[in-house]
Scaffold this active site. Structure first.
Site, PDB file in Angstrom:
ATOM      1  N   ARG A 117       0.807  -1.240   0.000  1.00  0.00           N
ATOM      2  CA  ARG A 117       0.000   0.000   0.000  1.00  0.00           C
ATOM      3  C   ARG A 117       0.828   1.272   0.000  1.00  0.00           C
ATOM      4  O   ARG A 117       0.371   2.335   0.397  1.00  0.00           O
ATOM      5  CB  ARG A 117      -0.984   0.023   1.178  1.00  0.00           C
ATOM      6  CG  ARG A 117      -1.973  -1.097   1.140  1.00  0.00           C
ATOM      7  CD  ARG A 117      -3.263  -0.731   1.829  1.00  0.00           C
ATOM      8  NE  ARG A 117      -4.245  -1.762   1.581  1.00  0.00           N
ATOM      9  CZ  ARG A 117      -4.388  -2.846   2.337  1.00  0.00           C
ATOM     10  NH1 ARG A 117      -3.623  -3.012   3.386  1.00  0.00           N
ATOM     11  NH2 ARG A 117      -5.284  -3.736   2.028  1.00  0.00           N
ATOM     12  N   LYS A 139       3.419  11.676 -10.932  1.00  0.00           N
ATOM     13  CA  LYS A 139       2.594  10.858 -11.835  1.00  0.00           C
ATOM     14  C   LYS A 139       3.346   9.557 -12.077  1.00  0.00           C
ATOM     15  O   LYS A 139       4.457   9.581 -12.630  1.00  0.00           O
ATOM     16  CB  LYS A 139       2.387  11.571 -13.171  1.00  0.00           C
ATOM     17  CG  LYS A 139       1.184  12.478 -13.198  1.00  0.00           C
ATOM     18  CD  LYS A 139       0.911  12.899 -14.626  1.00  0.00           C
ATOM     19  CE  LYS A 139      -0.275  13.824 -14.729  1.00  0.00           C
ATOM     20  NZ  LYS A 139      -0.493  14.280 -16.109  1.00  0.00           N
ATOM     21  N   GLU A 181      10.080  18.767 -24.205  1.00  0.00           N
ATOM     22  CA  GLU A 181       9.359  19.151 -22.982  1.00  0.00           C
ATOM     23  C   GLU A 181       9.830  20.526 -22.486  1.00  0.00           C
ATOM     24  O   GLU A 181       9.054  21.290 -21.935  1.00  0.00           O
ATOM     25  CB  GLU A 181       9.549  18.103 -21.874  1.00  0.00           C
ATOM     26  CG  GLU A 181       8.869  16.761 -22.151  1.00  0.00           C
ATOM     27  CD  GLU A 181       7.346  16.770 -22.007  1.00  0.00           C
ATOM     28  OE1 GLU A 181       6.780  17.748 -21.494  1.00  0.00           O
ATOM     29  OE2 GLU A 181       6.716  15.780 -22.442  1.00  0.00           O
ATOM     30  N   LYS A 230       7.267  23.559 -13.039  1.00  0.00           N
ATOM     31  CA  LYS A 230       6.498  22.345 -12.736  1.00  0.00           C
ATOM     32  C   LYS A 230       6.057  22.344 -11.275  1.00  0.00           C
ATOM     33  O   LYS A 230       4.910  22.013 -10.957  1.00  0.00           O
ATOM     34  CB  LYS A 230       7.340  21.110 -13.033  1.00  0.00           C
ATOM     35  CG  LYS A 230       6.622  19.817 -12.655  1.00  0.00           C
ATOM     36  CD  LYS A 230       6.446  18.876 -13.777  1.00  0.00           C
ATOM     37  CE  LYS A 230       5.483  17.758 -13.429  1.00  0.00           C
ATOM     38  NZ  LYS A 230       5.656  16.610 -14.270  1.00  0.00           N
ATOM     39  N   GLU A 240      -4.281  17.032 -11.068  1.00  0.00           N
ATOM     40  CA  GLU A 240      -4.752  17.409 -12.407  1.00  0.00           C
ATOM     41  C   GLU A 240      -6.266  17.602 -12.494  1.00  0.00           C
ATOM     42  O   GLU A 240      -6.927  17.111 -13.401  1.00  0.00           O
ATOM     43  CB  GLU A 240      -4.288  16.369 -13.432  1.00  0.00           C
ATOM     44  CG  GLU A 240      -4.234  16.962 -14.842  1.00  0.00           C
ATOM     45  CD  GLU A 240      -3.605  16.032 -15.869  1.00  0.00           C
ATOM     46  OE1 GLU A 240      -2.440  15.662 -15.665  1.00  0.00           O
ATOM     47  OE2 GLU A 240      -4.273  15.718 -16.851  1.00  0.00           O
ATOM     48  N   ARG A 244      -3.130  21.750 -13.721  1.00  0.00           N
ATOM     49  CA  ARG A 244      -2.063  20.828 -14.165  1.00  0.00           C
ATOM     50  C   ARG A 244      -2.259  20.358 -15.608  1.00  0.00           C
ATOM     51  O   ARG A 244      -1.317  19.934 -16.259  1.00  0.00           O
ATOM     52  CB  ARG A 244      -1.969  19.627 -13.207  1.00  0.00           C
ATOM     53  CG  ARG A 244      -0.759  18.755 -13.498  1.00  0.00           C
ATOM     54  CD  ARG A 244      -0.439  17.782 -12.375  1.00  0.00           C
ATOM     55  NE  ARG A 244       0.710  16.973 -12.736  1.00  0.00           N
ATOM     56  CZ  ARG A 244       1.367  16.204 -11.892  1.00  0.00           C
ATOM     57  NH1 ARG A 244       0.999  16.115 -10.641  1.00  0.00           N
ATOM     58  NH2 ARG A 244       2.405  15.497 -12.306  1.00  0.00           N
ATOM     59  N   ASN A 248      -0.067  19.378 -20.326  1.00  0.00           N
ATOM     60  CA  ASN A 248      -0.331  18.524 -21.487  1.00  0.00           C
ATOM     61  C   ASN A 248      -0.304  19.310 -22.796  1.00  0.00           C
ATOM     62  O   ASN A 248      -0.764  18.820 -23.829  1.00  0.00           O
ATOM     63  CB  ASN A 248      -1.692  17.828 -21.325  1.00  0.00           C
ATOM     64  CG  ASN A 248      -1.692  16.898 -20.135  1.00  0.00           C
ATOM     65  OD1 ASN A 248      -0.713  16.191 -19.890  1.00  0.00           O
ATOM     66  ND2 ASN A 248      -2.762  16.916 -19.357  1.00  0.00           N
ATOM     67  N   HIS A 251       0.252  17.656 -26.076  1.00  0.00           N
ATOM     68  CA  HIS A 251       0.193  16.215 -25.830  1.00  0.00           C
ATOM     69  C   HIS A 251      -1.026  15.526 -26.438  1.00  0.00           C
ATOM     70  O   HIS A 251      -0.986  14.325 -26.665  1.00  0.00           O
ATOM     71  CB  HIS A 251       0.245  15.922 -24.329  1.00  0.00           C
ATOM     72  CG  HIS A 251       1.628  16.053 -23.736  1.00  0.00           C
ATOM     73  ND1 HIS A 251       2.359  17.221 -23.800  1.00  0.00           N
ATOM     74  CD2 HIS A 251       2.423  15.167 -23.091  1.00  0.00           C
ATOM     75  CE1 HIS A 251       3.527  17.035 -23.201  1.00  0.00           C
ATOM     76  NE2 HIS A 251       3.590  15.795 -22.764  1.00  0.00           N
ATOM     77  N   HIS A 255       0.193  12.437 -28.168  1.00  0.00           N
ATOM     78  CA  HIS A 255      -0.144  11.077 -27.746  1.00  0.00           C
ATOM     79  C   HIS A 255      -0.821  10.311 -28.877  1.00  0.00           C
ATOM     80  O   HIS A 255      -0.619   9.104 -29.023  1.00  0.00           O
ATOM     81  CB  HIS A 255      -1.068  11.100 -26.526  1.00  0.00           C
ATOM     82  CG  HIS A 255      -0.328  11.337 -25.232  1.00  0.00           C
ATOM     83  ND1 HIS A 255      -0.942  11.789 -24.100  1.00  0.00           N
ATOM     84  CD2 HIS A 255       0.977  11.164 -24.899  1.00  0.00           C
ATOM     85  CE1 HIS A 255      -0.048  11.906 -23.120  1.00  0.00           C
ATOM     86  NE2 HIS A 255       1.124  11.540 -23.586  1.00  0.00           N
ATOM     87  N   HIS A 268       8.732  10.555 -27.606  1.00  0.00           N
ATOM     88  CA  HIS A 268       7.688  11.368 -26.982  1.00  0.00           C
ATOM     89  C   HIS A 268       7.891  12.849 -27.322  1.00  0.00           C
ATOM     90  O   HIS A 268       6.945  13.553 -27.687  1.00  0.00           O
ATOM     91  CB  HIS A 268       7.730  11.144 -25.464  1.00  0.00           C
ATOM     92  CG  HIS A 268       6.696  11.909 -24.724  1.00  0.00           C
ATOM     93  ND1 HIS A 268       5.340  11.703 -24.911  1.00  0.00           N
ATOM     94  CD2 HIS A 268       6.804  12.910 -23.810  1.00  0.00           C
ATOM     95  CE1 HIS A 268       4.671  12.544 -24.135  1.00  0.00           C
ATOM     96  NE2 HIS A 268       5.533  13.287 -23.459  1.00  0.00           N
TER      97      HIS A 268
HETATM   98  N1  GLY Z   1       4.014  15.312 -17.454  1.00  0.00           N
HETATM   99  C1  GLY Z   1       2.855  16.017 -17.145  1.00  0.00           C
HETATM  100  C2  GLY Z   1       2.525  16.065 -15.694  1.00  0.00           C
HETATM  101  O1  GLY Z   1       3.344  15.701 -14.872  1.00  0.00           O
HETATM  102  O2  GLY Z   1       1.451  16.463 -15.359  1.00  0.00           O
END
Ligand code: GLY
Length: 354
Positions: A117, A139, A181, A230, A240, A244, A248, A251, A255, A268
């Protein structure tokens, strides 16, 4: 050397990030000081292990060596790492150490978030992409046959150790993917609502040659700026729910390209830069930005000489974009530029896109 800190007010989570150029052989001691006598399992990228395994000084028994590539972020490796941790009898007090790029960090972090956990994990990013983005913010995920990062959680590391020396041996394509990025942060800077005015676009414009030639002093500053942006976003919206989403930028389309080409053809960063070009064109078409900003953006992107993708059939792209986690019924969500270095979220119907 720079010391930064992430402090998430809602959950009181807090952890340090160091950015430095110290010798790689000193890293193990620093990591062990943070995990203070706990047992640990090191998940390390195969490439990094070949290049730095001896210098880092972890034993074979302490390591799970992960082959490189996005396809390794799968259930099978997730289970293998859990099994190794169970065999080593790691307890809730113990830790996982992730040494590698985004794939290693995401997978090892996801193991840490579910083992007993949740146990501690340390991020040691060795690619530019992982340094500026994936190692910070919690993430963690694995991929499924249905798409990328579909099984995961938000789980913050105990500490992040960035050593820019790892970037010297990164292959050019991987280095450029990280720069994809970096430019993303430039285009979203104002919307990050960071208290400090970091002016990433100026920093990039003034240092482009040094960035491309991997001047480590410049890279240390570049990484610091990106991470500050960030941190500002993650501290305001860890999970998010709103802000947040701006991370993206580029993206949705990116994606989709990765998905269509099964994560094999483009990195990427290449996909994200293609997505950035796409959203600039879309924003101009919808009257959100003027031509000059779009030209400025294209000009700075051209200086990095990114490999850009642009010739996919529209129906294929739309279908793939609808699979995106951010898609909402029939509408597709984009983060679009609305002003210099400012972005906003828009949900568009397929026929509003092309
Ligand atoms: N890579 C995008 C984020 O961490 O939200």
């Amino acid at each position: 050397m720079k010391n930064l800190e992430v402090k998430i007010p809602q959950t009181q989570k807090q952890y340090p990030i160091t950015i430095e150029q110290d010798k790689i052989e000193n890293l193990k001691t620093k990591i062990l000081n943070v995990i203070r006598g706990q047992k640990f399992l090191v998940v390390i990228s195969e490439k990094v292990n070949k290049l730095y395994g001896d210098t880092l000084g972890f034993t074979t028994e302490e390591k799970f060596v992960l082959k490189d590539g996005e396809k390794e972020k799968n259930f099978s490796n997730y289970k293998k790492i859990l099994d190794k941790a169970l065999k080593m009898q790691l307890t809730r007090k113990d830790a996982i150490i992730a040494v590698g790029g985004g794939v290693v960090g995401d997978l090892a972090g996801f193991v840490a978030s579910t083992y007993m956990r949740g146990i501690d994990y340390i991020q040691v990013p060795t690619t530019l992409l992982a340094c500026v983005d994936s190692s910070v913010g919690g993430k963690v995920a694995i991929n499924s046959d249905f798409g990328k990062n579909l099984i995961g959680s938000f789980y913050q590391p105990k500490a992040v150790f960035i050593n820019t020396n790892f970037l010297k041996t990164l292959d050019d394509r991987q280095y450029k993917t990280g720069l994809g990025e970096v430019v993303k942060y430039m285009f979203i800077e104002k919307s990050c609502l960071c208290k400090e005015d970091l002016n990433l676009s100026n920093f990039i414009s003034e240092n482009i040659d040094k960035i491309l030639s991997r001047n480590l002093n410049v890279l240390e500053l570049l990484i610091e700026i990106c991470i500050k942006l960030k941190i500002a976003v993650v501290e305001q919206d860890e999970q998010e729910k709103g802000l947040r989403k701006i991370l993206n930028f580029g993206h949705t389309y990116g994606h989709a390209i990765e998905n269509i080409t099964k994560y094999r053809k483009y990195t990427h960063g290449e996909a994200v830069v293609s997505g950035i070009k796409f959203v600039f064109a879309l924003a101009e078409k919808r009257g959100l930005i003027d031509k000059n900003y779009r030209y400025w953006a294209e000009d700075i992107l051209s200086k990095f000489n990114f490999k850009v993708v642009s010739d996919f059939p529209h129906e294929k792209i739309i279908k793939a974009m609808k699979l995106d986690k951010k898609a909402d019924f029939n509408k597709i969500t984009f983060i679009l530029p609305v002003d210099y270095f400012a972005v906003q979220e828009f949900s568009l119907l397929p026929d509003e896109i092309f």
